[in-house]
Design a protein around this motif. Structure first.
Motif, PDB file in Angstrom:
ATOM      1  N   PHE A 171     108.164 -35.766  85.560  1.00 18.68           N
ATOM      2  CA  PHE A 171     106.884 -35.338  85.892  1.00 18.68           C
ATOM      3  C   PHE A 171     107.003 -33.893  86.577  1.00 18.68           C
ATOM      4  CE2 PHE A 171     105.893 -39.672  85.322  1.00 18.68           C
ATOM      5  CZ  PHE A 171     105.107 -39.764  84.382  1.00 18.68           C
ATOM      6  N   PHE A 172     108.056 -33.723  87.479  1.00 20.19           N
ATOM      7  CA  PHE A 172     108.557 -32.560  88.306  1.00 20.19           C
ATOM      8  C   PHE A 172     109.625 -31.914  87.477  1.00 20.19           C
ATOM      9  CE2 PHE A 172     106.467 -35.845  90.697  1.00 20.19           C
ATOM     10  CZ  PHE A 172     105.366 -35.431  91.145  1.00 20.19           C
ATOM     11  N   PRO A 173     109.534 -31.285  86.520  1.00 20.82           N
ATOM     12  CA  PRO A 173     110.940 -30.812  85.982  1.00 20.82           C
ATOM     13  C   PRO A 173     111.757 -29.809  86.547  1.00 20.82           C
ATOM     14  CG  PRO A 173     108.860 -30.051  84.790  1.00 20.82           C
ATOM     15  CD  PRO A 173     108.388 -30.807  85.754  1.00 20.82           C
ATOM     16  N   ARG A 174     111.002 -29.222  87.649  1.00 18.34           N
ATOM     17  CA  ARG A 174     111.722 -28.085  88.585  1.00 18.34           C
ATOM     18  C   ARG A 174     112.539 -28.848  89.808  1.00 18.34           C
ATOM     19  NH1 ARG A 174     108.051 -24.544  90.968  1.00 18.34           N
ATOM     20  NH2 ARG A 174     109.475 -23.411  91.761  1.00 18.34           N
ATOM     21  N   LEU A 175     112.193 -30.141  90.045  1.00 24.78           N
ATOM     22  CA  LEU A 175     112.994 -30.767  91.060  1.00 24.78           C
ATOM     23  C   LEU A 175     114.331 -31.340  90.587  1.00 24.78           C
ATOM     24  CD1 LEU A 175     109.924 -32.912  92.515  1.00 24.78           C
ATOM     25  CD2 LEU A 175     110.692 -30.579  93.197  1.00 24.78           C
ATOM     26  N   GLN A 176     115.246 -31.121  91.352  1.00 26.59           N
ATOM     27  CA  GLN A 176     116.450 -31.496  91.215  1.00 26.59           C
ATOM     28  C   GLN A 176     117.118 -32.373  92.102  1.00 26.59           C
ATOM     29  OE1 GLN A 176     119.153 -28.225  90.296  1.00 26.59           O
ATOM     30  NE2 GLN A 176     121.111 -29.580  90.675  1.00 26.59           N
ATOM     31  N   PRO A 177     117.393 -33.571  91.995  1.00 28.36           N
ATOM     32  CA  PRO A 177     118.089 -34.470  92.850  1.00 28.36           C
ATOM     33  C   PRO A 177     119.200 -33.848  93.270  1.00 28.36           C
ATOM     34  CG  PRO A 177     117.232 -35.884  90.977  1.00 28.36           C
ATOM     35  CD  PRO A 177     117.288 -34.368  90.660  1.00 28.36           C
TER      36      PRO A 177
END
Length: 196
Positions: A6-12
């Motif tokens: 849902f948050f494609p720009r977020l990278q773990p």
């Protein structure tokens, strides 16, 4: 935990202190809620009529009690052992003797009244009721006594204490966050500039 779809720009990412930072941020969020609830409590405390009130009747008294319980329990939770980070009151710089004493009182209220109720935090008192100026008995009357809140002076002191603790927690968020930011960006990177 949010699904990253849902948050494609977020990278773990992985960092040895990432979980610690998340816990400090969570603690700051809870303390922020405590501060907001105490401010709201003050507004409702001023709206309460003078003298004894029945919490069961609702209105400002039930709001005050709810906000006070939430504030005390959530504040003290920051200092409890468990899976979360544990603050120690002696680690908070600049606290005066009265603030340390207030902290101790809040821990006692939480432990003895709100969380475990080993003291007389709530009690019913039963009386015989007479007609005014008459000898004959009319029935029974029940008075409920419930610890709803401290007075406004003590609540303001509680707010000042929470703000002091929050400054320490936020400074720790920035210190740990800066270390992580330097790992991924540059040696001059700051958590505050990068956190969205």
């Amino acid at each position: 935990m949010p699904k990253h779809d849902f948050f494609p720009r977020l990278q773990p990412f992985r960092h040895p202190r990432e979980r610690e930072l998340a816990r400090w941020i969570t603690m700051d969020g809870r303390l922020s809620e405590v501060e907001a609830s105490l401010e709201l409590l003050l507004t409702n405390l001023d709206a309460m009529p003078p003298g004894p009130t029945h919490v069961k009747d609702g209105g400002p008294s039930i709001i005050v009690r709810s906000l006070y319980c939430f504030a005390v329990i959530t504040y003290v939770r920051c200092f409890n052992k468990g899976r979360r980070l544990q603050l120690k009151i002696q680690d908070i710089p600049g606290l005066g003797r009265r603030q340390v004493e207030l902290h101790g009182e809040l821990v006692a209220v939480r432990n003895q009244h709100l969380a475990h109720a080993v003291s007389n935090e709530e009690e019913a008192h039963i009386f015989l009721l007479r007609d005014k100026g008459k000898v004959e008995l009319k029935g029974f009357h029940v008075l409920h006594s419930v610890l709803a809140s401290d007075n406004s002076v003590k609540i303001r002191r509680f707010i000042a204490l929470v703000r002091r603790v929050r400054r320490y927690v936020f400074a720790t968020v920035c210190r740990v966050g800066d270390e992580i930011a330097r790992t991924f960006f540059s040696q001059r990177a700051k958590w505050r500039n990068l956190a969205c």
